[in-house]
Enzyme design. Structure first.
Site, PDB file in Angstrom:
ATOM      1  N   THR A  79       1.070  -1.299   0.036  1.00 41.10           N
ATOM      2  CA  THR A  79      -0.132   0.113   0.015  1.00 41.10           C
ATOM      3  C   THR A  79       0.723   1.191  -0.003  1.00 41.10           C
ATOM      4  OG1 THR A  79      -0.148   0.260   2.477  1.00 41.10           O
ATOM      5  CG2 THR A  79      -1.927  -1.441   1.257  1.00 41.10           C
ATOM      6  N   GLY A 112       2.232   2.425  -2.574  1.00 38.94           N
ATOM      7  CA  GLY A 112       3.345   2.034  -3.677  1.00 38.94           C
ATOM      8  C   GLY A 112       3.747   2.994  -4.592  1.00 38.94           C
ATOM      9  N   THR A 113       3.133   4.021  -4.782  1.00 43.96           N
ATOM     10  CA  THR A 113       3.310   5.091  -5.847  1.00 43.96           C
ATOM     11  C   THR A 113       4.743   6.105  -5.749  1.00 43.96           C
ATOM     12  OG1 THR A 113       1.909   7.043  -5.115  1.00 43.96           O
ATOM     13  CG2 THR A 113       0.898   5.144  -6.437  1.00 43.96           C
ATOM     14  N   GLY A 129       8.437   6.979  -3.281  1.00 50.10           N
ATOM     15  CA  GLY A 129       9.452   6.738  -2.060  1.00 50.10           C
ATOM     16  C   GLY A 129       9.594   5.435  -1.821  1.00 50.10           C
ATOM     17  N   TYR A 132       1.490  12.794  14.321  1.00 50.91           N
ATOM     18  CA  TYR A 132       2.036  11.620  13.487  1.00 50.91           C
ATOM     19  C   TYR A 132       2.984  10.789  14.554  1.00 50.91           C
ATOM     20  CZ  TYR A 132       5.387   9.682  10.143  1.00 50.91           C
ATOM     21  OH  TYR A 132       6.042   8.728   9.333  1.00 50.91           O
TER      22      TYR A 132
END
Length: 250
Positions: free
Chosen positions: A13, A15-16, A18, A151
């Protein structure tokens, strides 16, 4: 190339770009059938071309349960089981205490905690016994960072998922581990620091705090993920593996 993941089905997930993109590419190069997710179709299509091999892109926001269902529906159209889940989708922004909004809190927890939880839970019917799950945590799980508390709290939660899920899944011999990257040269980090000389100065300052003397590369994190997902890590379970050049060890 050893092709350790030949005939394996792998979910990545986020995965587009970095770390996710580098890891999906490494799995593909090792023979896996890889399914990646991304929220933007243009980025998803570009990532599929970059990864090559047996890769399928599924447009999905992993904080949306219906999108997670769509991911696993797509998997079932081609395969009967999953061998590896790399629950990597996540992100965050700086917000100091006193300026944290409900929207900031909700978005960060929905993406990083809710998304990770249901990515793994909804995979369970397809995960084979003896499968591997790798979760993306962060060095912020144990190290304080100014204006980054929300975060950091989400990544501490993700790390603790691994501790607990190894007990929930022990009868199925499914291993769950967390990877905690340090400062890594990704588009997400660049967006976080902004642009211009001040951003470059901030990154140089951070690199100077790392014993390795530099920030990490996504491909270096990918190698650690593949180790945790492989049979080489067959007796590694519930750990947090820091890939940070030694930064949080000093």
């Amino acid at each position: 190339m050893t092709r350790k993941f030949e005939n394996k089905v792998v979910i990545v997930t986020g995965g587009t770009s970095g770390i996710g993109l580098a890891t999906a590419k490494a799995f593909s190069e090792n023979g896996a059938s890889v399914f990646i997710t991304g929220r933007r179709k243009e980025a998803l299509d570009a990532a599929v071309k970059t990864i090559g091999g047996k890769v399928t892109g599924v447009q999905a926001d992993m904080s949306v349960l219906a999108d997670i269902d769509r991911l696993y529906d797509a998997v079932q159209q081609q395969h009967s089981q999953i061998d590896v889940v790399f629950a990597n989708a996540g992100g965050g922004e700086f917000a100091p205490l006193g300026a944290i909004t409900e929207a900031h809190y909700q978005q960060t927890f929905d993406t990083n905690v809710k998304g990770t939880l249901f990515t793994v839970q909804k995979a369970l019917p397809l995960l084979r016994d003896g499968a591997a799950v790798v979760l993306t945590s962060s060095t912020t799980s144990i190290s304080g960072t100014p204006a980054f508390s929300v975060y950091s709290a989400t990544k501490a939660a993700v790390r603790n998922f691994a501790r607990n899920w190894i007990l929930d899944l022990k009868d199925r011999h499914i291993r769950v581990n967390a990877i905690s990257p340090g400062l890594t040269d990704t588009a997400g980090v660049n967006e976080l620091f902004g642009s211009g000389a001040q951003a470059e100065d901030a990154k140089r300052h951070m690199a100077g705090l790392i014993p390795a003397g530099r920030i990490g590369q996504p491909e270096e994190i990918a190698k650690a993920v593949l180790f945790l997902a492989s049979d080489d890590a067959s007796f590694v379970n519930g750990i947090e593996l820091f890939v940070d050049g030694g930064m949080v060890q000093i």
